[in-house]
Every structure is written in structure tokens, then in C-alpha cells.
Motif scaffolding. Sequence first.
Motif, mmCIF file in Angstrom:
data_model
loop_
_atom_site.group_PDB
_atom_site.id
_atom_site.type_symbol
_atom_site.label_atom_id
_atom_site.label_comp_id
_atom_site.label_asym_id
_atom_site.label_seq_id
_atom_site.Cartn_x
_atom_site.Cartn_y
_atom_site.Cartn_z
ATOM 1 N N GLU A 20 0.832 -1.207 0.000
ATOM 2 C CA GLU A 20 0.000 0.000 0.000
ATOM 3 C C GLU A 20 0.864 1.253 0.000
ATOM 4 N N LEU A 21 0.368 2.270 -0.673
ATOM 5 C CA LEU A 21 0.917 3.619 -0.589
ATOM 6 C C LEU A 21 -0.144 4.493 0.064
ATOM 7 N N ARG A 22 0.287 5.543 0.733
ATOM 8 C CA ARG A 22 -0.638 6.418 1.448
ATOM 9 C C ARG A 22 -0.876 7.715 0.673
ATOM 10 N N LEU A 23 -2.118 8.139 0.700
ATOM 11 C CA LEU A 23 -2.509 9.365 0.008
ATOM 12 C C LEU A 23 -3.465 10.140 0.899
ATOM 13 N N SER A 24 -3.082 11.347 1.310
ATOM 14 C CA SER A 24 -3.927 12.181 2.165
ATOM 15 C C SER A 24 -4.774 13.123 1.323
ATOM 16 N N ASP A 25 -5.769 13.711 1.951
ATOM 17 C CA ASP A 25 -6.713 14.556 1.217
ATOM 18 C C ASP A 25 -6.042 15.765 0.583
ATOM 19 N N ASP A 26 -5.095 16.392 1.306
ATOM 20 C CA ASP A 26 -4.459 17.582 0.745
ATOM 21 C C ASP A 26 -3.597 17.240 -0.457
ATOM 22 N N VAL A 27 -2.927 16.077 -0.425
ATOM 23 C CA VAL A 27 -2.132 15.651 -1.579
ATOM 24 C C VAL A 27 -3.051 15.313 -2.749
ATOM 25 N N ARG A 28 -4.139 14.616 -2.455
ATOM 26 C CA ARG A 28 -5.083 14.273 -3.534
ATOM 27 C C ARG A 28 -5.585 15.534 -4.245
ATOM 28 N N ALA A 29 -5.910 16.566 -3.472
ATOM 29 C CA ALA A 29 -6.405 17.812 -4.072
ATOM 30 C C ALA A 29 -5.336 18.469 -4.932
ATOM 31 N N ALA A 30 -4.089 18.437 -4.458
ATOM 32 C CA ALA A 30 -3.005 19.046 -5.225
ATOM 33 C C ALA A 30 -2.745 18.270 -6.515
ATOM 34 N N ILE A 31 -2.827 16.947 -6.444
ATOM 35 C CA ILE A 31 -2.656 16.129 -7.645
ATOM 36 C C ILE A 31 -3.767 16.429 -8.650
ATOM 37 N N ALA A 32 -4.990 16.539 -8.153
ATOM 38 C CA ALA A 32 -6.124 16.843 -9.035
ATOM 39 C C ALA A 32 -5.956 18.188 -9.722
ATOM 40 N N ALA A 33 -5.241 19.102 -9.070
ATOM 41 C CA ALA A 33 -4.996 20.426 -9.653
ATOM 42 C C ALA A 33 -3.745 20.439 -10.524
ATOM 43 N N SER A 34 -3.173 19.251 -10.781
ATOM 44 C CA SER A 34 -1.968 19.116 -11.614
ATOM 45 C C SER A 34 -0.772 19.873 -11.047
ATOM 46 N N ALA A 35 -0.633 19.854 -9.725
ATOM 47 C CA ALA A 35 0.511 20.512 -9.097
ATOM 48 C C ALA A 35 1.806 19.871 -9.559
ATOM 49 N N PRO A 36 2.884 20.637 -9.679
ATOM 50 C CA PRO A 36 4.178 20.035 -10.009
ATOM 51 C C PRO A 36 4.623 19.081 -8.902
ATOM 52 N N VAL A 37 5.188 17.949 -9.293
ATOM 53 C CA VAL A 37 5.630 16.921 -8.350
ATOM 54 C C VAL A 37 7.133 16.741 -8.488
ATOM 55 N N ALA A 38 7.839 16.846 -7.364
ATOM 56 C CA ALA A 38 9.289 16.655 -7.330
ATOM 57 C C ALA A 38 9.604 15.384 -6.556
ATOM 58 N N PHE A 39 10.276 14.426 -7.206
ATOM 59 C CA PHE A 39 10.711 13.205 -6.538
ATOM 60 C C PHE A 39 12.108 13.436 -5.969
ATOM 61 N N ALA A 55 5.146 7.205 -9.017
ATOM 62 C CA ALA A 55 4.914 7.620 -10.402
ATOM 63 C C ALA A 55 3.777 6.802 -11.008
ATOM 64 N N GLY A 56 3.724 5.498 -10.671
ATOM 65 C CA GLY A 56 2.613 4.677 -11.147
ATOM 66 C C GLY A 56 1.286 5.118 -10.563
ATOM 67 N N LEU A 57 1.284 5.491 -9.295
ATOM 68 C CA LEU A 57 0.065 5.992 -8.667
ATOM 69 C C LEU A 57 -0.405 7.278 -9.337
ATOM 70 N N LEU A 58 0.523 8.166 -9.633
ATOM 71 C CA LEU A 58 0.165 9.423 -10.301
ATOM 72 C C LEU A 58 -0.443 9.154 -11.674
ATOM 73 N N ASP A 59 0.083 8.137 -12.368
ATOM 74 C CA ASP A 59 -0.525 7.761 -13.651
ATOM 75 C C ASP A 59 -1.973 7.332 -13.445
ATOM 76 N N GLN A 60 -2.228 6.523 -12.406
ATOM 77 C CA GLN A 60 -3.598 6.073 -12.117
ATOM 78 C C GLN A 60 -4.527 7.254 -11.861
ATOM 79 N N LEU A 61 -4.005 8.284 -11.241
ATOM 80 C CA LEU A 61 -4.824 9.439 -10.868
ATOM 81 C C LEU A 61 -4.904 10.490 -11.975
ATOM 82 N N GLY A 62 -4.269 10.221 -13.110
ATOM 83 C CA GLY A 62 -4.361 11.141 -14.239
ATOM 84 C C GLY A 62 -3.477 12.360 -14.133
ATOM 85 N N HIS A 63 -2.451 12.297 -13.293
ATOM 86 C CA HIS A 63 -1.543 13.434 -13.169
ATOM 87 C C HIS A 63 -0.642 13.507 -14.404
ATOM 88 N N PRO A 64 -0.491 14.694 -15.003
ATOM 89 C CA PRO A 64 0.304 14.804 -16.235
ATOM 90 C C PRO A 64 1.796 14.564 -15.988
#
Length: 378
Positions: A20-39, A55-64
Motif C-alpha cells: 500500500e501507498l498512502r494518500l492524504s486529502d491535501d495531496v489528492r487535491a493538489a494532484i487533481a490540480a496538476s501541481a508540479p511533483v518533485a521526486f 509515479a505509477g500511482l500518479l498515472d492512475q490518478l491522471g496526473h500529467p
Amino acid sequence: MRRAPDERHQLALFTTGFEELRLSDDVRAAIAASAPVAFSLSGGKDSVSISHATAGLLDQLGHPRDRRFAIHADLGRIEWQSTPATVRAAAESIGAPLIVVRNRSHDMLSRWDRRFELGCRRYEQLLTYHLTGPWSSASNRFCTAEMKTHVILPELLRRFPTERIISVVGLRREESIKRRLTPISKREASCYTRKRGANILTWHPGVDVREDEVYAYCERHALPLPESYDLGTTRHGCAFCVLASINDITIAARAPGNRGVFLHLVDREASSTFSFQPDRWLGDIAPELLPASLAADLARGQAFGAERRELEASLPANLRYIKGWPQRVPSLAEAAAILTARARIMAMHSLTSPYTSAVQIRERIAELHDVQRLKEAA
């Protein structure tokens, strides 16, 4: 450890090769807004595997994908020699361009050297009660702050001055007692917020991933890892870390690519009289690697270190440094004892001080005491 009860309302679970990977509400909202992601990539197994899975999770969530990149803080000479290549390969494996940042003033070795130099100057001016050693520690990890956090986060703000930024960091709660409290996400301090609206949301998606999962994931996806693991280390970071286990630091000392750094650090142990770790001299790890002259210098430094500790332990305990030091003015007899100890310690390091009598020592501490009381009253 799997899930903290107070997080149940804000997390979601995703299977991406880990349990499992963890995803909180604030991160989910930022991903939905296509926020830049730095690994954030250190080259170690956790940062590489968790970044890849995320990165695979972000693909599932439709992050560009064009809104993602990897970032690495180069620590200079103290890095394992394979780290730069490992980080480049890891960035390629997650399909993200790589940014490498560095502290422009110093690398880790020169920072430790400079800290001891400044500590000696402060000791001469009686601004410190005890001589300050060069090394960072568990309670004073300025190395992590100065060489990583204070370099990576400003770079993120420079690149995205008006956007919320997600910083992915591969911490796991299983790693240590302190890390058991690692949150799924946290908003970075206000110093990392610009008036124009940018802020940084640090995300720890792999907090509940287990070590066995990490190794299995890396093998399954053929992810790049540094040579330190092949040699038998349990963690990867600086080749020589003040918090490293005896196993890891011994392997690092004997790795041919680390020889120059090893000898540099042992030389600093000898000249400073402070061991690299509180209970361990780095030079004792692999004494067969020391040139005869360095071995002799280390033996002298160790003897001076033992004497210094005895001298400092003999000083009045209720005058020792705490926040707001000095708490009181010493008696003339106490000042004489301080003078005697300081004179011997300064002789070890060829230092000089303008405070050469018990009266001057007492007057100097009284001066510092008055300054401190004025600060507290302000």
C-alpha cells in the motif's frame, strides 16, 4: 506499523507493487490540480523504489507526466562514487527529468572543517564553555538541513514561484523510532511560502512500506541501486554518516573509492580531538589503512581528547552551557579553575585568548551574563 488511528479520515490506499501507498486529502487535491511533483532522490533503495511506485500511482490518478521531475542534492566528496549515476538511472526509470542542486558555499567535508575552525575562534573569545567539535549529531543534524532541505526547497520555489508544489520523500516509519511519527503529508514551514502564493507540500507515500517489500520491488522492476548495497550496507546516503551503524561505516571505510574521504575524516579526528561518532573513532575502524604518520597523529589526538573530556568534566557543572548561557557569574576560585582547563585545551590546539587571568575570565563571563539578561528583558 501499518496505520495510525488519527489518519483514517484522511488517507487512501493504493496498490502499486507495494502492499500500500498512502494518500492524504491535501495531496489528492493538489494532484487533481496538476501541481508540479518533485521526486527527491538520494540514490538509496527507499527513495528509488517509492518514487517509482508513486509515479505509477500518479498515472492512475491522471496526473500529467510533464509536471513531474526528480531532484537530487549533491553532497560533494562524501557521496558514494556510484551515487550520481544511480540517481540519473533512477530518474530515467520513473520517466522524470533530473535536477541536481548543491550548497554553493561548501560540501559536507568542508562544512565540518569550517565548523571546527569557527568553534575554536569562539572558544578563544570565551563565547563557549566547552570546545565545539566539528561533527553533526543525532541532536544537531545541521548536515541534513544545510546540505539537503535548505538547498532543495528553495530550488522548488524558484522554479514554481506561484504554485503549490508536491515534494515526494521516501521515508518509512519502520526505519527508526523517530520516524514512526512521520506524517503522510505536511506543509513546509512558512519560510517556504512566498507572498505570491507558492508553498510546498511534502508527501511521504511510502511511510508504511516494509523493508522486505522495498528489496522485492527493486528486484522485480530491475531498479538501479548503488554499490553500497552489494558491499553489504543496510542504508545508503553519505559514505560516512555520524549516525551509521558499525556495519555500514566499516564497509564504507574499506571501500577503495572512499579511501581519500576516510583519511581526511581521520585526520580531522586527530587534529580536533573529537571522535567521528560519540562512542567510536573512525580511525579505529580500519587502522591498517592509515599511514604511519596519521596513525601517530590519531593516537595523540585520542589522548588529547581523553584529557580534554576530563578537564571539561572538572569544571563547575552549574556553569555548563544551556540555552541562555551564562546563567550566573562564577566566583574567583571557579574562574581560576576555568582558566586552568582552558589553558591546557588551548595549548592542545595552539589557540590564544585575551583572557589570561582568573579576574579576566570572571569579568568576561559577567559581561556575557549581562548581555544575556538584557536580551531576555527586551
